[in-house]
Design a protein around this motif. Structure first.
Motif, PDB file in Angstrom:
ATOM      1  N   GLY A  48       0.776  -1.242   0.000  1.00  0.00           N
ATOM      2  CA  GLY A  48       0.000   0.000   0.000  1.00  0.00           C
ATOM      3  C   GLY A  48       0.800   1.281   0.000  1.00  0.00           C
ATOM      4  N   GLY A  49       2.082   1.213  -0.307  1.00  0.00           N
ATOM      5  CA  GLY A  49       2.904   2.424  -0.339  1.00  0.00           C
ATOM      6  C   GLY A  49       2.426   3.405  -1.386  1.00  0.00           C
ATOM      7  N   CYS A  63       8.855   2.418  -5.400  1.00  0.00           N
ATOM      8  CA  CYS A  63       7.994   2.653  -4.239  1.00  0.00           C
ATOM      9  C   CYS A  63       8.837   3.122  -3.060  1.00  0.00           C
ATOM     10  N   TRP A  65       8.379   2.833   0.040  1.00  0.00           N
ATOM     11  CA  TRP A  65       8.340   2.029   1.268  1.00  0.00           C
ATOM     12  C   TRP A  65       9.337   0.871   1.233  1.00  0.00           C
ATOM     13  N   HIS A  66       9.325   0.040   0.194  1.00  0.00           N
ATOM     14  CA  HIS A  66      10.219  -1.138   0.186  1.00  0.00           C
ATOM     15  C   HIS A  66      10.937  -1.323  -1.148  1.00  0.00           C
ATOM     16  N   TRP A  68       9.908  -1.690  -4.427  1.00  0.00           N
ATOM     17  CA  TRP A  68       9.414  -2.322  -5.658  1.00  0.00           C
ATOM     18  C   TRP A  68       9.370  -1.268  -6.757  1.00  0.00           C
TER      19      TRP A  68
HETATM   20  S1  FES Z   1       4.586  -1.016  -0.206  1.00  0.00           S
HETATM   21 FE1  FES Z   1       5.537  -0.667  -2.104  1.00  0.00          FE
HETATM   22  S2  FES Z   1       7.282  -1.915  -2.059  1.00  0.00           S
HETATM   23 FE2  FES Z   1       6.293  -2.323  -0.206  1.00  0.00          FE
END
Ligand code: FES
Length: 106
Positions: A48-49, A63, A65-66, A68
């Motif tokens: 959900g980022g 992304c 957040w992590h 991707w």
């Molecule tokens: S929420 Fe986008 S890579 Fe984890």
């Protein structure tokens, strides 16, 4: 049928950048790739980022957040097209960017 909505001025999103925009409660990630605009669902399918806040490199957004990565032109995840984000129609009207989220987006 989807309707186009004005979401930004063209000059607000310089080439190589992106922005998150709200269209009637739908969050959309809007990007300028060398002068061409693309829009995808703002919500990363991993967790959900906010893709509109990610770093754009060419036509690939990472992304925040992590990490991707997604092709903002096709919505496919780099190296794994089994994961995608939905794309949204974009058009330029004068000095404004307009998007038309599909009717089934929430
Ligand atoms: S929420 Fe986008 S890579 Fe984890």
């Amino acid at each position: 049928m989807s309707e186009f909505v004005t979401v930004a001025k063209v000059e607000e999103i310089p080439p190589g950048t992106g922005k998150t925009v709200d269209v009637n409660g739908i969050w959309i990630a809007l990007f300028n790739v060398d002068g061409a605009f693309y829009a995808v669902d703002n919500t990363c399918p991993h967790a959900g980022g906010p893709l509109g806040e990610g770093h754009l490199d060419g036509h690939v957004v990472e992304c925040p957040w992590h990490g991707w990565k997604f092709n903002v032109c096709t919505g496919e995840r780099s190296g794994n097209p089994n994961f995608t984000v939905e794309c949204c129609q974009v058009r330029i009207e004068g000095h404004f960017v307009q998007v038309a989220p599909p009717a089934n987006w929430k």
